[in-house]
Design an enzyme around this catalytic site. Structure first.
Site, mmCIF file in Angstrom:
data_model
loop_
_atom_site.group_PDB
_atom_site.id
_atom_site.type_symbol
_atom_site.label_atom_id
_atom_site.label_comp_id
_atom_site.label_asym_id
_atom_site.label_seq_id
_atom_site.Cartn_x
_atom_site.Cartn_y
_atom_site.Cartn_z
ATOM 1 N N GLU A 117 96.777 -24.573 1.892
ATOM 2 C CA GLU A 117 96.693 -23.133 2.154
ATOM 3 C C GLU A 117 95.526 -22.448 1.448
ATOM 4 O O GLU A 117 94.872 -21.566 2.023
ATOM 5 C CB GLU A 117 98.018 -22.453 1.766
ATOM 6 C CG GLU A 117 99.168 -22.746 2.709
ATOM 7 C CD GLU A 117 99.748 -24.133 2.506
ATOM 8 O OE1 GLU A 117 100.379 -24.664 3.448
ATOM 9 O OE2 GLU A 117 99.589 -24.695 1.388
ATOM 10 N N ARG A 156 102.906 -30.173 14.393
ATOM 11 C CA ARG A 156 102.171 -31.391 14.052
ATOM 12 C C ARG A 156 101.918 -32.268 15.274
ATOM 13 O O ARG A 156 100.778 -32.635 15.560
ATOM 14 C CB ARG A 156 102.942 -32.184 12.993
ATOM 15 C CG ARG A 156 103.164 -31.415 11.705
ATOM 16 C CD ARG A 156 103.602 -32.331 10.593
ATOM 17 N NE ARG A 156 104.143 -31.580 9.466
ATOM 18 C CZ ARG A 156 104.112 -31.988 8.210
ATOM 19 N NH1 ARG A 156 103.537 -33.131 7.911
ATOM 20 N NH2 ARG A 156 104.643 -31.268 7.248
ATOM 21 N N GLU A 161 108.466 -28.569 12.913
ATOM 22 C CA GLU A 161 107.502 -29.559 12.457
ATOM 23 C C GLU A 161 106.956 -30.388 13.615
ATOM 24 O O GLU A 161 105.765 -30.718 13.647
ATOM 25 C CB GLU A 161 108.150 -30.473 11.411
ATOM 26 C CG GLU A 161 108.559 -29.772 10.124
ATOM 27 C CD GLU A 161 107.364 -29.402 9.262
ATOM 28 O OE1 GLU A 161 106.239 -29.831 9.565
ATOM 29 O OE2 GLU A 161 107.565 -28.679 8.276
ATOM 30 N N ASP A 211 106.269 -17.479 5.852
ATOM 31 C CA ASP A 211 104.813 -17.402 5.913
ATOM 32 C C ASP A 211 104.222 -17.324 7.314
ATOM 33 O O ASP A 211 103.526 -16.372 7.676
ATOM 34 C CB ASP A 211 104.198 -18.573 5.144
ATOM 35 C CG ASP A 211 104.742 -19.938 5.556
ATOM 36 O OD1 ASP A 211 105.666 -19.998 6.387
ATOM 37 O OD2 ASP A 211 104.240 -20.949 5.033
ATOM 38 N N THR A 264 99.122 -23.490 12.517
ATOM 39 C CA THR A 264 99.512 -23.533 11.109
ATOM 40 C C THR A 264 99.442 -24.936 10.530
ATOM 41 O O THR A 264 99.673 -25.125 9.343
ATOM 42 C CB THR A 264 100.920 -22.938 10.916
ATOM 43 O OG1 THR A 264 101.140 -22.634 9.531
ATOM 44 C CG2 THR A 264 101.991 -23.879 11.430
#
Length: 722
Positions: free
Chosen positions: A568, A231, A227, A376, A677
Site C-alpha cells: 500500500e 487476484r 480474494e 479500505d 486493488t
C-alpha cells in the site's frame, strides 16, 4: 447462527441468444456433497493483528487482504472441453517443451544465467549497500528499475523451481501448498501481468502454458469471493488487456491453436466469473463472503453472524464491469453495480460506512468505521469506478466520503504533528482510536488520483475547474504520505509494521479545528518535519544514539511488528510521483526497496546445503546467494525473524509498483489506465448500450454536486479508453 443460502434468483437479464453468449461457461448442476466450510477473509479476527493462534493447529487465519486459507478437499478432475485434434495436442506439447527447455533464452535475464547467477549477484549488491553514496544527483532510475526486475526474477524462479503450480510458496523450506485440492495457480495468475510488464517473455510463456493446460475452476470447494475476484479474475483480465493493448510487452505466440477467435484469458475469466456470480444471489444483492466453485452456490461468512465485509462486497466492480465490457454480458455489470446502490441506500452519515453488512438485508452490522482492514477498498473503488467508466455518481460518492474522512478521521500526532488517519470503533459520534493499519496507506495515492484524475498536477491546476478544495486535497495526500513513510523509518529494519498507533493531544486536534475559514470548513495542518527527513535512509543497527523526537509519537505493539511485504505505501508513492513529479517519492521508494532486499531475502550456500533462515546481515554461509524473499515475524529487530512465506502480492503488487515507480511516466500512463486493488491494470472506457449506470441516489449531498463537473469536480477531462 449462520444463514442458509437462498434459492437461486432469476437472472438479472433475459436470456441472450446463443451467439451473444459465446463466452458463457456452463455450470455443473447440483450441490457438491459433503462440502467443507471455506476460510475466506471474512473470518479473520476483529481488531487484533495477531495473525497466528486464532484457530488451533494449522488453520490460522490471515489478516485482511492476505491470502485466504481453505481446507483441502479432494475432488475429481474436470474433463476439459476438447478444442483440437489429437495431432494438434501433440504439436502443442512439443512446442511447450521447446519453450520450456530452450525458449528461456528469449529473456535477456535467462541469457545471462549461463555466465552469472542473479542470486549471487543480488547478494553482492546487498553487501555493497552500506557503502552506497548518499548523493541523489544524476540518479540512474533505469538501473534501479532493473534491480527491481532482478528481485522479481529471483522471487519467481524460486517459486517456479520448487512450487510450480502450487497456490502458496515457502521460500525458506522450498516447498509449496495448495489451498484446495488441485490448486488454482494462485501465484501464477496473480503475478502474470507483472511478468508481462517487466517483459519476461519466456516466463510469461511458461505461465500461459500452465494456464492453458492445467488451470480449471470446477473444484468442489468454496473460495473467498473477494480474494478470488481481485487476484484471479483481475489477473486474467489484466493479462488479456496487456497482451492485446501492449503487444510488445513479453510477446508470445498463440498457444490456443485450433480455437480460432478465442482468447485464453477471457475464456478462463468468464468461466470463473460465471461460477462466482452465485455469491450475488442474496435477497438484497449484496454478495456472500464465499462461493462454491463447482456449483456456484453462495456461502455466508462463518463469523460475524454471517455478515460480509463491506470492503469485500464493494470491491468487485472494476473487474465485473470490465468483463461485461469484453463479453457484452450486462448481467456481470448489473450484479456488481447493484451492491453500490444497496450500500448507498443505507445513507451512512458523512459517507463513512461501517465495516460489516448483512447480505440478506443489505443493512450494516455494528458501527465500526475505519479505512484499514474491511473498510479500505470501498473508498478506493469509489474514485476508481468513476475513472474507469466516467459515471458521475461515483465521483459524487467519493467527494462525500472524502469530506467525511477529513471531518471525522483526520487528526494529528501530539509532538511532530504527523497527519493521522484514525478509526471510529463506535461510529461518527464516538471517540477516535489512533490506529493506522498499513492497509490504510492506500489513501494518499487515492486522494491525489481523485484530485487530478491522474493528470500531472501542473496540468490539472491549469483547468478552470480547479479550486482551493483540490489544493487542500493534494496537501492532505502529501501529509498522509509522510506519515506512512514515518512508519518505515520507525523500525530497525526500515520496514513498516502491520499496525502503528499514534500519540494524540487530549482531546485530539482535528483537521476542521485547524482551518475553520477553509472553503469546505476544513483544512490541513503541516507536520513540523524537524526530525522526519524527506530523503533519509532507514535506521540501521550501526546507527546508535537517541531516537529522533518524532518517533515518540509512534507506538508499535509487540503483536503488530510483523511485515507481510505489503504494497500500500509504495502504491501511494507511485501515484504521488506520477501526479506531483516530485522525486522525493521515488527516493522513499528506493529506500524501502533496499530495506526489503536487505531484510526479507532468503540466503543460502550455493552448494547442496540446506536453506538458511539467518538474516542477510548476519548469515555465515560459505558462498551465499539469494534464493527468494519472505515475510517477517518482526520488522523491528536485527536480524529479522523470517516467516517462510512469500505472499502472492509481493510479486503481483509490491514489486510491480516499485518497477512502475522507477519507470518513466508515460509507461502505462494514469490517464489511460486504472489499477484494481491487487494492482492489476485495466483500461478506462466509455460504457454504452446496456452497460450504464442503472440507479440514482435517493438524496443530494450538501456541498457536493450531483455530476462530476462544476467547481467541485476534478480538474481536466477524464481520458477515455477503448
Amino acid at each position: 447462527m449462520s444463514f442458509q443460502p437462498p434459492q437461486r434468483n432469476p437472472s438479472l437479464s433475459p436470456h441472450r441468444p446463443l451467439e451473444s453468449n459465446y463466452w458463457r461457461a456452463s455450470r455443473s448442476p447440483g450441490p457438491g456433497p459433503n462440502r467443507l466450510p471455506g476460510y475466506g477473509l471474512s473470518q479473520s479476527p476483529g481488531l487484533t493483528s495477531n495473525v497466528g493462534g486464532f484457530f488451533s493447529g494449522e488453520r490460522t487465519l490471515p489478516m485482511y487482504k492476505d491470502k485466504p486459507y481453505f481446507a483441502p478437499r479432494r475432488t475429481g478432475p474436470r474433463l476439459r472441453r476438447r478444442r483440437i485434434l489429437y495431432a494438434g495436442v501433440c504439436l502443442v506439447f512439443v512446442v511447450f517443451l521447446w519453450c520450456y527447455f530452450v525458449g528461456y533464452g528469449v529473456d535477456v535475464s535467462r541469457s545471462k544465467v549461463a555466465t552469472s547467477d542473479p542470486g549471487a549477484d543480488l547478494w553482492k549488491w546487498i553487501e555493497s549497500l552500506d557503502a552506497e553514496s548518499g548523493s541523489e544527483k544524476d540518479v540512474d532510475w533505469d538501473a534501479r528499475r532493473e534491480k527491481v526486475r532482478e528481485v522479481l526474477m529471483v522471487s519467481w524462479d524460486g517459486y517456479e523451481n520448487h512450487a510450480w503450480g502450487r497456490d502458496e510458496y515457502y521460500p525458506v523450506s522450498k516447498t509449496g501448498r495448495d489451498m484446495i485440492h488441485g490448486g488454482m495457480g494462485w501465484t501464477i495468475v496473480d503475478a502474470l501481468d507483472t511478468l508481462m510488464i517487466m517483459n519476461l517473455t519466456s516466463r510469461v510463456q511458461h505461465a500461459r502454458s500452465w494456464i492453458h493446460n492445467s488451470l480449471q475452476y470446477d473444484q468442489d470447494h468454496d473460495v473467498s469471493m473477494f480474494e478470488t475476484t481481485i487476484r484471479m479474475l483481475g489477473g486474467l483480465l489484466s493479462a488479456h488487456y496487456l497482451s492485446t493493448t501492449y503487444p510488445d510487452l513479453a510477446p508470445i505466440t498463440d498457444d490456443d491453436a485450433g480455437a480460432a477467435g478465442e482468447d485464453l484469458y477471457i475464456e478462463k475469466a468468464t468461466d470463473l466469473a460465471d461460477r462466482l456470480m452465485g455469491a450475488f444471489e442474496s435477497a438484497s444483492g449484496v454478495p456472500y463472503a464465499s462461493v462454491n466453485l463447482h456449483d456456484s452456490k453462495a456461502i455466508p461468512s462463518h463469523a460475524d453472524n454471517g455478515a460480509s465485509s463491506t470492503a469485500e462486497a464493494t470491491s468487485l466492480q472494476l473487474e465485473f464491469k470490465y468483463l461485461a465490457k469484453l463479453t457484452g454480458e450486462a448481467e456481470f455489470w448489473r450484479a456488481a453495480e447493484k451492491v453500490m446502490q444497496v450500500v448507498d441506500a443505507q445513507k451512512a452519515e458523512d459517507g463513512l460506512l461501517p465495516i460489516f453488512l448483512y447480505p440478506e438485508t443489505g443493512d450494516f452490522k455494528g458501527e465500526q468505521i475505519r479505512l484499514g482492514s474491511r473498510g479500505d477498498s470501498y473508498y478506493e473503488y469509489l474514485i476508481k469506478q468513476y475513472l474507469q467508466t466516467g459515471e458521475d455518481i461515483y465521483k459524487e460518492m467519493w467527494d462525500e466520503s472524502l469530506l467525511g474522512i477529513r471531518k471525522n478521521l483526520i487528526t494529528y500526532s501530539k509532538d511532530a504533528h504527523l497527519t493521522v488517519l484514525a478509526e471510529l470503533p463506535s461510529g461518527v459520534s464516538g471517540p477516535l482510536y489512533p490506529k493506522m493499519d498499513h492497509l490504510a496507506c492506500f489513501l494518499p495515492g487515492s486522494i491525489a488520483l481523485g484530485a487530478t484524475g491522474g493528470q500531472p498536477l501542473s496540468e490539472a491546476k491549469k483547468s478552470p475547474t480547479w479550486t482551493q478544495r483540490q489544493d487542500e486535497e493534494i496537501l492532505l495526500s502529501k501529509e498522509l504520505m509522510k506519515t506512512c513513510w514515518a512508519t518505515y523509518l520507525a523500525t530497525k529494519s526500515g520496514l513498516a509494521p502491520e499496525i502503528t498507533y499514534f500519540k494524540l493531544d487530549e482531546p485530539p486536534i482535528m483537521e476542521k479545528d485547524m482551518y475553520p475559514d477553509s472553503t469546505l470548513t476544513t483544512g490541513n495542518r503541516k507536520s513540523t518535519g524537524k526530525d522526519l527527513p524527506l530523503k533519509s535512509k532507514p535506521l540501521q543497527p550501526q546507527h546508535s544514539g537517541e531516537d529522533p523526537a518524532w518517533k515518540s509519537d509512534l507506538n508499535i505493539h509487540q503483536q503488530d511488528r510483523h511485515n507481510l511485504q505489503r504494497p500500500e505505501t509504495v502504491e501511494s508513492l507511485f501515484y504521488m510521483y506520477r501526479i506531483t513529479g516530485d522525486d522525493t517519492y521515488r527516493q522513499w521508494g528506493w529506500e524501502m526497496f533496499k530495506s526489503f532486499v536487505r531484510h526479507t531475502a532468503v540466503v543460502e550456500d550455493d552448494t547442496d546445503s540446506p536453506p538458511s533462515d539467518s538474516s542477510t546481515t548476519g548469515g555465515k554461509t560459505k558462498n551465499p546467494r539469494v534464493v527468494g524473499f519472505t515475510s517477517l515475524n518482526n520488522a523491528d529487530t536485527i536480524p529479522t525473524s523470517k516467516r517462510d512465506n512469500m505472499e502472492s502480492f509481493w510479486m503481483a503488487e509490491t514489486l510491480k509498483y516499485m518497477y512502475l515507480l522507477f519507470s518513466e511516466r508515460d509507461f502505462l500512463p494514469l490517464e489511460e489506465n486504472i489499477f484494481n486493488t491487487e494492482a492489476h491494470p485495466m483500461p478506462r472506457f466509455v460504457p454504452g448500450g446496456e452497460l450504464k449506470t442503472g440507479w440514482e441516489r435517493a438524496r443530494k449531498v450538501v456541498g457536493v454536486k450531483q455530476t462530476g463537473g462544476g467547481e467541485d469536480s476534478a480538474g481536466g477531462d477524464r481520458a477515455g479508453g477503448n
